[in-house]
Design a protein around this motif. Structure first.
Motif, PDB file in Angstrom:
ATOM      1  N   LEU A 337       6.889  11.821 -14.477  1.00 50.12           N
ATOM      2  CA  LEU A 337       7.312  12.460 -13.225  1.00 50.12           C
ATOM      3  C   LEU A 337       6.764  13.875 -13.110  1.00 50.12           C
ATOM      4  CD1 LEU A 337      11.089  11.443 -13.066  1.00 50.12           C
ATOM      5  CD2 LEU A 337       9.149  10.326 -11.961  1.00 50.12           C
ATOM      6  N   VAL A 338       6.585  14.521 -14.256  1.00 54.57           N
ATOM      7  CA  VAL A 338       6.079  15.890 -14.292  1.00 54.57           C
ATOM      8  C   VAL A 338       4.559  15.912 -14.124  1.00 54.57           C
ATOM      9  CG1 VAL A 338       5.870  17.932 -15.782  1.00 54.57           C
ATOM     10  CG2 VAL A 338       8.013  16.654 -15.734  1.00 54.57           C
ATOM     11  N   ASN A 339       3.894  14.860 -14.595  1.00 61.10           N
ATOM     12  CA  ASN A 339       2.422  14.867 -14.650  1.00 61.10           C
ATOM     13  C   ASN A 339       1.737  14.078 -13.540  1.00 61.10           C
ATOM     14  OD1 ASN A 339       2.359  16.420 -17.040  1.00 61.10           O
ATOM     15  ND2 ASN A 339       2.872  14.602 -18.244  1.00 61.10           N
ATOM     16  N   GLU A 340       2.476  13.126 -12.933  1.00 57.55           N
ATOM     17  CA  GLU A 340       1.849  12.300 -11.893  1.00 57.55           C
ATOM     18  C   GLU A 340       2.778  12.185 -10.686  1.00 57.55           C
ATOM     19  OE1 GLU A 340       0.778   8.419 -13.284  1.00 57.55           O
ATOM     20  OE2 GLU A 340      -0.222   9.177 -15.096  1.00 57.55           O
ATOM     21  N   GLU A 341       2.187  12.252  -9.492  1.00 61.08           N
ATOM     22  CA  GLU A 341       2.997  12.071  -8.285  1.00 61.08           C
ATOM     23  C   GLU A 341       3.494  10.625  -8.209  1.00 61.08           C
ATOM     24  OE1 GLU A 341       1.183  13.204  -4.630  1.00 61.08           O
ATOM     25  OE2 GLU A 341       1.303  15.365  -5.052  1.00 61.08           O
ATOM     26  N   VAL A 342       4.725  10.467  -7.757  1.00 55.67           N
ATOM     27  CA  VAL A 342       5.259   9.132  -7.489  1.00 55.67           C
ATOM     28  C   VAL A 342       4.494   8.549  -6.304  1.00 55.67           C
ATOM     29  CG1 VAL A 342       7.318   7.834  -6.814  1.00 55.67           C
ATOM     30  CG2 VAL A 342       7.533   9.787  -8.363  1.00 55.67           C
ATOM     31  N   SER A 343       4.113   7.289  -6.383  1.00 57.90           N
ATOM     32  CA  SER A 343       3.329   6.678  -5.295  1.00 57.90           C
ATOM     33  C   SER A 343       4.136   6.651  -3.996  1.00 57.90           C
ATOM     34  CB  SER A 343       2.929   5.250  -5.670  1.00 57.90           C
ATOM     35  OG  SER A 343       4.066   4.396  -5.617  1.00 57.90           O
ATOM     36  N   ALA A 344       3.402   6.605  -2.893  1.00 56.24           N
ATOM     37  CA  ALA A 344       4.052   6.609  -1.578  1.00 56.24           C
ATOM     38  C   ALA A 344       5.003   5.425  -1.433  1.00 56.24           C
ATOM     39  CB  ALA A 344       2.992   6.580  -0.475  1.00 56.24           C
ATOM     40  N   ASN A 345       4.575   4.251  -1.916  1.00 59.89           N
ATOM     41  CA  ASN A 345       5.418   3.061  -1.804  1.00 59.89           C
ATOM     42  C   ASN A 345       6.694   3.204  -2.628  1.00 59.89           C
ATOM     43  OD1 ASN A 345       3.653   1.821  -0.094  1.00 59.89           O
ATOM     44  ND2 ASN A 345       2.725   0.480  -1.644  1.00 59.89           N
ATOM     45  N   SER A 346       6.562   3.712  -3.856  1.00 59.57           N
ATOM     46  CA  SER A 346       7.733   3.870  -4.723  1.00 59.57           C
ATOM     47  C   SER A 346       8.695   4.905  -4.164  1.00 59.57           C
ATOM     48  CB  SER A 346       7.292   4.280  -6.131  1.00 59.57           C
ATOM     49  OG  SER A 346       6.532   3.260  -6.735  1.00 59.57           O
ATOM     50  N   LEU A 347       8.126   5.975  -3.607  1.00 58.35           N
ATOM     51  CA  LEU A 347       8.972   7.024  -3.027  1.00 58.35           C
ATOM     52  C   LEU A 347       9.745   6.472  -1.825  1.00 58.35           C
ATOM     53  CD1 LEU A 347       9.508  10.086  -3.526  1.00 58.35           C
ATOM     54  CD2 LEU A 347       7.919  10.539  -1.658  1.00 58.35           C
ATOM     55  N   GLN A 348       9.050   5.699  -0.989  1.00 55.23           N
ATOM     56  CA  GLN A 348       9.720   5.131   0.189  1.00 55.23           C
ATOM     57  C   GLN A 348      10.786   4.116  -0.227  1.00 55.23           C
ATOM     58  OE1 GLN A 348       9.241   6.257   3.390  1.00 55.23           O
ATOM     59  NE2 GLN A 348      11.105   5.063   3.691  1.00 55.23           N
ATOM     60  N   ALA A 349      10.500   3.339  -1.258  1.00 53.52           N
ATOM     61  CA  ALA A 349      11.488   2.358  -1.744  1.00 53.52           C
ATOM     62  C   ALA A 349      12.738   3.078  -2.246  1.00 53.52           C
ATOM     63  CB  ALA A 349      10.874   1.502  -2.857  1.00 53.52           C
ATOM     64  N   ALA A 350      12.543   4.200  -2.939  1.00 54.51           N
ATOM     65  CA  ALA A 350      13.697   4.973  -3.428  1.00 54.51           C
ATOM     66  C   ALA A 350      14.496   5.555  -2.263  1.00 54.51           C
ATOM     67  CB  ALA A 350      13.221   6.082  -4.362  1.00 54.51           C
ATOM     68  N   LYS A 351      13.784   6.022  -1.241  1.00 53.34           N
ATOM     69  CA  LYS A 351      14.470   6.543  -0.046  1.00 53.34           C
ATOM     70  C   LYS A 351      15.284   5.442   0.628  1.00 53.34           C
ATOM     71  CE  LYS A 351      11.127  10.192   1.091  1.00 53.34           C
ATOM     72  NZ  LYS A 351      10.190  10.718   2.102  1.00 53.34           N
ATOM     73  N   ASN A 352      14.677   4.268   0.786  1.00 56.62           N
ATOM     74  CA  ASN A 352      15.386   3.149   1.429  1.00 56.62           C
ATOM     75  C   ASN A 352      16.633   2.772   0.633  1.00 56.62           C
ATOM     76  OD1 ASN A 352      13.313   3.125   3.260  1.00 56.62           O
ATOM     77  ND2 ASN A 352      12.290   1.323   2.404  1.00 56.62           N
ATOM     78  N   LYS A 353      16.508   2.782  -0.697  1.00 57.84           N
ATOM     79  CA  LYS A 353      17.630   2.410  -1.556  1.00 57.84           C
ATOM     80  C   LYS A 353      18.765   3.419  -1.422  1.00 57.84           C
ATOM     81  CE  LYS A 353      16.646   0.928  -5.732  1.00 57.84           C
ATOM     82  NZ  LYS A 353      16.296   0.942  -7.182  1.00 57.84           N
ATOM     83  N   ILE A 354      18.439   4.696  -1.512  1.00 57.32           N
ATOM     84  CA  ILE A 354      19.491   5.715  -1.493  1.00 57.32           C
ATOM     85  C   ILE A 354      20.156   5.791  -0.124  1.00 57.32           C
ATOM     86  CG2 ILE A 354      18.207   7.829  -0.846  1.00 57.32           C
ATOM     87  CD1 ILE A 354      19.520   9.227  -3.214  1.00 57.32           C
TER      88      ILE A 354
END
Length: 427
Positions: A337-354
């Motif tokens: 998480l510190v070294n690589e950006e979270v992918s757009a798809n994974s970030l959106q999936a986390a947003k949808n979940k929360i």
């Protein structure tokens, strides 16, 4: 006269009113079911205890409904049960809570009872001793749970002299020394109208709710002296290893980081990272460490919403022989998480979940009364309901990695398990 503040937005489902004595009343009209739920929040909780009295607020919550001016524990219980209602007290780190639920026609009676309990508890000595014994049993039973042991030593090393270091239950020493006078003093200090938020949701109009609140509480006078301000110590960050050898069939491996409070601009990004990492069967930790590598009996992350700096924790339960590799696996996933950006798809999936879970958490009258009252007592205001969703939606991958780099660098490490396994894991 009361001062009524209309909703800040036309579509806001909640009305906020301030009574003359400082009590804030929140009302959400919901005529769908013949039920009313109430939550009475008090600016108290374990953060307001002295260190040597840890567990006081919890003990007070346990005894609060066991006697009040003119009513015994049995009479209170009979009155609640005769209405088919529910009435309970609880405490957390940041607030104290009285919860009630009843059919609409009985709400005036249950609110009046809650008012008596809130304002004039009697703290019977026999009930104090009974609840103290039960709390001591809870404390002792938790010492047999590896996860609780791991989190306990993590919290203490992370928070040091801050009240968040202690369990809400306190410990055996502090709980044993609390007296009835301690409960009376705490109650007199913090249970006052200008520290109270009453949140009501259900089949009741704004006018009816305000009239009821005034009937029960308008003669409660605010003390002339100001409510005490709690001066909490700074929390120096000094990551260390904490090991607790226990003869158990699994190791608990826990990494902790001091994260931001709910009022921080980084709160939403950290909430998303916690969800992405460890919330549910599709989370990164579950897929990578349990599904693909078979390391975990259980694996998760949590980052509770707190008024003061919150702990960001990832943990795993694993077989003793996998302790070292489990620790390395958790560290690797957080370092990503510190070294690589979270992918757009994974970030959106986390947003949808929360956001989906958030919406599902506002279905019942009890949940509605809880969330708005909670936001109000934390000082965030009722509009935080809308703001939270906007904050989550607007987090970018760059926001996430920036927050990870600020908060997720060096972990506190807490290991509980067989002595050889946990020693080998860090050597």
């Amino acid at each position: 006269m009361t001062q009524t503040v209309k909703p800040s937005l036309a579509h806001s489902p909640i009305h906020r009113t301030v009574l003359d004595n400082g009590i804030v009343v929140l009302v959400a009209e919901n005529p769908a079911a013949d039920i009313i739920a109430g939550r009475i929040f008090i600016r108290a909780g374990s953060c307001y205890e002295k260190r040597e009295q840890a567990g006081l607020a919890h003990l007070l919550a346990s005894v609060m409904t066991k006697g009040c001016d003119g009513l015994s524990s049995l009479e209170i219980a009979e009155q609640v049960e005769s209405l088919g209602a529910s009435l309970s007290a609880d405490t957390s780190t940041d607030y104290f809570l009285l919860s009630l639920k009843t059919v609409t026609s009985d709400f005036p009676e249950i609110l009046a009872l809650a008012g008596r309990i809130l304002r004039s508890p009697t703290f019977p000595e026999t009930q104090i001793e009974l609840e103290r014994r039960l709390a001591l049993q809870d404390i002792r039973s938790q010492k047999e749970q590896p996860f609780t042991l791991a989190f306990e030593q993590m919290r203490q090393v992370m928070y040091q002299n801050h009240p968040y270091a202690m369990s809400v239950l306190g410990d055996e020493n502090t709980l044993s020394s609390i007296t009835k006078q301690d409960l009376v003093d705490y109650h007199q200090t913090y249970f006052r109208p200008d520290n109270v938020v009453i949140s009501i949701a259900g089949r009741i109009t704004l006018q009816e709710a305000i009239a009821l609140a005034e009937q029960v509480f308008s003669d409660w006078q605010t003390p002339t002296i100001a409510s005490p301000v709690i001066n909490l110590p700074d929390i120096p960050i000094n990551p260390r290893h904490q090991l607790k050898p226990v003869q158990t069939q699994q190791s608990i491996v826990m990494l902790g980081y001091l994260g931001p409070s709910v009022s921080s601009p980084d709160y939403a990004a950290m909430k998303l990272l916690s969800t992405y990492l460890g919330n549910g069967l599709s989370s990164r930790l579950f897929v990578e460490l349990r599904e693909k590598r078979g390391l975990a009996y259980e694996v998760s992350a949590f980052y509770p919403t707190r008024l003061y700096p919150a702990s960001f924790v990832v943990y795993m339960g694993t077989a003793p022989e996998n302790t070292r590799i489990a620790l390395e696996g958790l560290r690797t996933e957080v370092e990503l998480l510190v070294n690589e950006e979270v992918s757009a798809n994974s970030l959106q999936a986390a947003k949808n979940k929360i956001l989906g879970q958030y919406a599902l958490g506002k279905q019942t009258n009890g949940q509605i009364a809880q969330i708005y009252g909670w936001y109000e007592i934390l000082g965030l205001g009722i509009d935080f309901d809308r703001e939270f969703q906007q904050l989550i939606t607007s987090v970018t991958a760059q926001d996430a990695i920036t927050s990870a780099r600020q908060y997720l660098q060096q972990p506190y490490i807490s290991l509980v398990g067989q002595e050889n396994a946990i020693n080998q894991a860090i050597n």
